[in-house]
Each structure stands twice: as structure tokens, then as C-alpha cells.
Scaffold this motif. Structure first.
Motif, PDB file in Angstrom:
ATOM      1  N   ARG A  55       0.988  -1.066   0.095  1.00 43.25           N
ATOM      2  CA  ARG A  55      -0.036   0.131   0.120  1.00 43.25           C
ATOM      3  C   ARG A  55       0.940   1.361  -0.017  1.00 43.25           C
ATOM      4  O   ARG A  55       1.892   1.389   0.882  1.00 43.25           O
ATOM      5  CB  ARG A  55      -0.815   0.031   1.412  1.00 43.25           C
ATOM      6  N   GLY A  56       0.879   2.180  -0.911  1.00 41.07           N
ATOM      7  CA  GLY A  56       1.711   3.387  -0.988  1.00 41.07           C
ATOM      8  C   GLY A  56       1.185   4.335   0.086  1.00 41.07           C
ATOM      9  O   GLY A  56      -0.066   4.483   0.273  1.00 41.07           O
ATOM     10  N   ARG A  57       2.048   5.091   0.370  1.00 44.65           N
ATOM     11  CA  ARG A  57       1.804   6.125   1.224  1.00 44.65           C
ATOM     12  C   ARG A  57       2.223   7.430   0.799  1.00 44.65           C
ATOM     13  O   ARG A  57       2.683   7.838  -0.445  1.00 44.65           O
ATOM     14  CB  ARG A  57       2.814   5.922   2.588  1.00 44.65           C
ATOM     15  N   CYS A  58       1.701   8.543   1.446  1.00 47.47           N
ATOM     16  CA  CYS A  58       1.828  10.033   0.904  1.00 47.47           C
ATOM     17  C   CYS A  58       3.265  10.590   0.514  1.00 47.47           C
ATOM     18  O   CYS A  58       3.409  11.062  -0.445  1.00 47.47           O
ATOM     19  CB  CYS A  58       1.046  10.744   1.877  1.00 47.47           C
ATOM     20  N   ASP A  59       4.170   9.875   1.267  1.00 47.24           N
ATOM     21  CA  ASP A  59       5.463  10.384   1.019  1.00 47.24           C
ATOM     22  C   ASP A  59       6.275   9.382  -0.225  1.00 47.24           C
ATOM     23  O   ASP A  59       7.447   9.689  -0.308  1.00 47.24           O
ATOM     24  CB  ASP A  59       6.523  10.040   2.391  1.00 47.24           C
ATOM     25  N   GLY A  60       5.535   8.548  -0.716  1.00 46.05           N
ATOM     26  CA  GLY A  60       6.101   7.878  -1.768  1.00 46.05           C
ATOM     27  C   GLY A  60       6.717   6.470  -1.417  1.00 46.05           C
ATOM     28  O   GLY A  60       6.855   5.752  -2.120  1.00 46.05           O
ATOM     29  N   SER A  61       6.587   6.056  -0.289  1.00 50.28           N
ATOM     30  CA  SER A  61       7.000   4.771   0.443  1.00 50.28           C
ATOM     31  C   SER A  61       6.001   3.706   0.305  1.00 50.28           C
ATOM     32  O   SER A  61       4.792   4.382  -0.027  1.00 50.28           O
ATOM     33  CB  SER A  61       7.562   4.893   1.782  1.00 50.28           C
ATOM     34  N   GLU A  62       6.192   2.574   0.366  1.00 52.93           N
ATOM     35  CA  GLU A  62       5.364   1.467   0.372  1.00 52.93           C
ATOM     36  C   GLU A  62       5.366   0.676   1.926  1.00 52.93           C
ATOM     37  O   GLU A  62       6.240   0.494   2.446  1.00 52.93           O
ATOM     38  CB  GLU A  62       5.547   0.693  -0.540  1.00 52.93           C
ATOM     39  N   VAL A  63       4.120   0.311   2.291  1.00 51.75           N
ATOM     40  CA  VAL A  63       4.270  -0.527   3.467  1.00 51.75           C
ATOM     41  C   VAL A  63       3.368  -1.709   2.966  1.00 51.75           C
ATOM     42  O   VAL A  63       2.308  -1.907   2.477  1.00 51.75           O
ATOM     43  CB  VAL A  63       3.188   0.119   4.653  1.00 51.75           C
ATOM     44  N   LYS A  64       4.058  -2.778   3.525  1.00 50.48           N
ATOM     45  CA  LYS A  64       3.336  -4.120   3.270  1.00 50.48           C
ATOM     46  C   LYS A  64       3.954  -5.075   4.265  1.00 50.48           C
ATOM     47  O   LYS A  64       5.023  -4.876   4.890  1.00 50.48           O
ATOM     48  CB  LYS A  64       3.778  -4.907   1.873  1.00 50.48           C
ATOM     49  N   PHE A  65       3.164  -6.113   4.624  1.00 48.02           N
ATOM     50  CA  PHE A  65       3.489  -7.010   5.960  1.00 48.02           C
ATOM     51  C   PHE A  65       3.633  -8.448   5.368  1.00 48.02           C
ATOM     52  O   PHE A  65       3.301  -8.726   4.256  1.00 48.02           O
ATOM     53  CB  PHE A  65       2.513  -7.095   6.867  1.00 48.02           C
ATOM     54  N   ASP A  66       4.100  -9.518   5.767  1.00 47.85           N
ATOM     55  CA  ASP A  66       4.515 -10.712   5.632  1.00 47.85           C
ATOM     56  C   ASP A  66       3.241 -11.704   5.564  1.00 47.85           C
ATOM     57  O   ASP A  66       3.051 -12.616   4.950  1.00 47.85           O
ATOM     58  CB  ASP A  66       5.311 -11.485   6.552  1.00 47.85           C
ATOM     59  N   ASP A  67       2.230 -11.219   6.591  1.00 49.36           N
ATOM     60  CA  ASP A  67       1.129 -12.040   6.824  1.00 49.36           C
ATOM     61  C   ASP A  67      -0.135 -10.996   6.680  1.00 49.36           C
ATOM     62  O   ASP A  67      -0.058  -9.862   6.492  1.00 49.36           O
ATOM     63  CB  ASP A  67       1.149 -12.812   8.023  1.00 49.36           C
ATOM     64  N   ASN A  68      -1.259 -11.740   6.410  1.00 48.84           N
ATOM     65  CA  ASN A  68      -2.732 -11.029   6.613  1.00 48.84           C
ATOM     66  C   ASN A  68      -3.235 -11.259   8.079  1.00 48.84           C
ATOM     67  O   ASN A  68      -3.081 -12.239   8.506  1.00 48.84           O
ATOM     68  CB  ASN A  68      -3.732 -11.512   5.645  1.00 48.84           C
ATOM     69  N   ALA A  69      -3.484  -9.873   8.756  1.00 45.06           N
ATOM     70  CA  ALA A  69      -3.861  -9.985  10.068  1.00 45.06           C
ATOM     71  C   ALA A  69      -5.046  -9.225  10.162  1.00 45.06           C
ATOM     72  O   ALA A  69      -5.480  -8.223   9.538  1.00 45.06           O
ATOM     73  CB  ALA A  69      -2.678  -9.836  10.911  1.00 45.06           C
ATOM     74  N   VAL A  70      -5.970  -9.505  11.349  1.00 43.94           N
ATOM     75  CA  VAL A  70      -7.324  -8.624  11.505  1.00 43.94           C
ATOM     76  C   VAL A  70      -7.491  -8.721  12.963  1.00 43.94           C
ATOM     77  O   VAL A  70      -7.193  -9.324  13.905  1.00 43.94           O
ATOM     78  CB  VAL A  70      -8.582  -9.351  10.771  1.00 43.94           C
ATOM     79  N   VAL A  71      -8.074  -7.669  13.202  1.00 47.03           N
ATOM     80  CA  VAL A  71      -8.797  -7.537  14.627  1.00 47.03           C
ATOM     81  C   VAL A  71     -10.278  -7.452  14.729  1.00 47.03           C
ATOM     82  O   VAL A  71     -10.770  -6.703  14.011  1.00 47.03           O
ATOM     83  CB  VAL A  71      -8.127  -6.122  15.142  1.00 47.03           C
ATOM     84  N   LEU A  72     -10.763  -8.218  15.554  1.00 48.20           N
ATOM     85  CA  LEU A  72     -12.062  -8.556  15.642  1.00 48.20           C
ATOM     86  C   LEU A  72     -12.879  -7.339  16.199  1.00 48.20           C
ATOM     87  O   LEU A  72     -12.425  -6.901  17.486  1.00 48.20           O
ATOM     88  CB  LEU A  72     -12.586  -9.863  16.272  1.00 48.20           C
ATOM     89  N   ILE A  73     -14.135  -6.902  15.887  1.00 47.61           N
ATOM     90  CA  ILE A  73     -14.671  -5.775  16.292  1.00 47.61           C
ATOM     91  C   ILE A  73     -16.110  -6.161  16.452  1.00 47.61           C
ATOM     92  O   ILE A  73     -16.574  -7.030  15.959  1.00 47.61           O
ATOM     93  CB  ILE A  73     -14.610  -4.415  15.371  1.00 47.61           C
ATOM     94  N   ASN A  74     -16.962  -5.298  17.208  1.00 47.67           N
ATOM     95  CA  ASN A  74     -18.193  -5.635  17.247  1.00 47.67           C
ATOM     96  C   ASN A  74     -19.112  -4.729  16.474  1.00 47.67           C
ATOM     97  O   ASN A  74     -18.581  -4.038  15.579  1.00 47.67           O
ATOM     98  CB  ASN A  74     -18.662  -5.276  18.779  1.00 47.67           C
TER      99      ASN A  74
END
Length: 168
Positions: free
Chosen positions: A115-134
């Protein structure tokens, strides 16, 4: 003459065995480079959206370990970092707040898709993770493990950021 014919047979046998050995080694080299190329291509597979039936890791203390995405609530292609999904609990810890088979909402806090950021860098992770919400958008758990990107602030998930131990 008999001695020369036996020595020629010996040379042919040795030559043949050397040739076979060289062929086998070359064959092995070709196989190993082919396997390495296949492994390299698998390692660099295309990362895509989180879509239906994607398995995700749960990174809070709600009691769930793994969930499967049922539906992404925004976008036709799927969910990205910070999007809300509907998910089904596939694995759960005994004695947790959620049980196996329950359906909950979740916020994607880590995604393998860049996912691209405003400053031109990219962020990506090794896994897919989620936080459960109500249903009201509040986290079910009281702690969030691992890094969480600060892009969640734009998506109005400030409570998850406050529970996180590390903000990336």
C-alpha cells in the motif's frame, strides 16, 4: 592382442561411467536450477486483495486464532489495509470471548499487498492479520499484538491504535 582388447573394454567402461556421471550431474544441475527458478517465482507471487475465503490471523486477545473472510464491506475487488470485513472464526482458543463458527466484523491491520503512502514509500507485511470488532466498531479484545500501521487513524480506528503495542 588379448591384452589390448581387455584394456580397450576397460577404457570404454570407464569412459562410459564417466560420461554417465557427467550426464547425471548435468541433469541434476538443470533440475536444481529449474527448482530454484520455480521457488523464486513462488516467493515473488503476486499479492492481491483480501477476498472471500482468505484465511487471516487474529492479532488480539479475543480468543480467535484464525478467521476466514466472508465478505469485504468496501470495494468490489476486496479489502485492503484498514478496511472492515465480515469473517467467520475457524480456530479459537478454549475459554475465549469468541467461539469457532461465530460470525464477526474485523478490521484488516496487516496485509501482504503493498500500500503506497503519501511520502512515496510502500508498506506491506508478511501476513494478513485482522482485529475483531463488534457492530459498533469497538474491538472485542483488550490488546493488539504486533505492528499496526498508522493508516488506521485515517479510517477512524483510533481505539485499535491505542491498544496496539507497536505502530508502524
Amino acid at each position: 592382442m588379448a591384452a589390448s582388447s581387455s584394456s580397450s573394454r576397460l577404457v570404454r567402461a570407464v569412459g562410459r561411467s564417466l560420461f554417465n556421471g557427467l550426464c547425471n550431474n548435468a541433469d541434476g544441475l538443470m533440475r536444481s536450477t529449474h527448482e530454484m527458478m520455480c521457488n523464486h517465482l513462488l516467493f515473488q507471487q503476486q499479492r492481491t486483495f483480501i477476498q472471500m475465503r482468505t484465511s487471516l490471523k487474529v492479532v488480539d486477545n479475543s480468543g480467535a486464532k484464525r478467521v476466514a473472510c466472508i465478505q469485504a464491506l468496501k470495494g468490489k475487488k476486496g479489502a485492503r489495509l484498514g478496511d472492515t470485513i465480515v469473517c467467520s472464526v475457524k480456530e479459537a482458543q478454549p475459554g475465549g470471548k469468541v467461539k469457532k463458527g461465530e460470525v464477526h466484523y474485523g478490521v484488516v491491520v496487516r496485509a501482504a499487498m503493498p500500500r503506497g503512502r503519501c511520502d512515496g514509500s510502500e508498506v506491506k507485511f508478511d501476513d494478513n492479520a485482522v482485529v475483531l470488532i463488534n457492530k459498533h466498531g469497538e474491538p472485542i479484545g483488550t490488546r493488539v499484538f504486533g505492528p499496526v500501521p498508522h493508516e488506521l487513524r485515517k479510517k477512524k480506528h483510533v481505539k485499535i491504535l491505542s491498544l496496539a503495542e507497536h505502530i508502524a
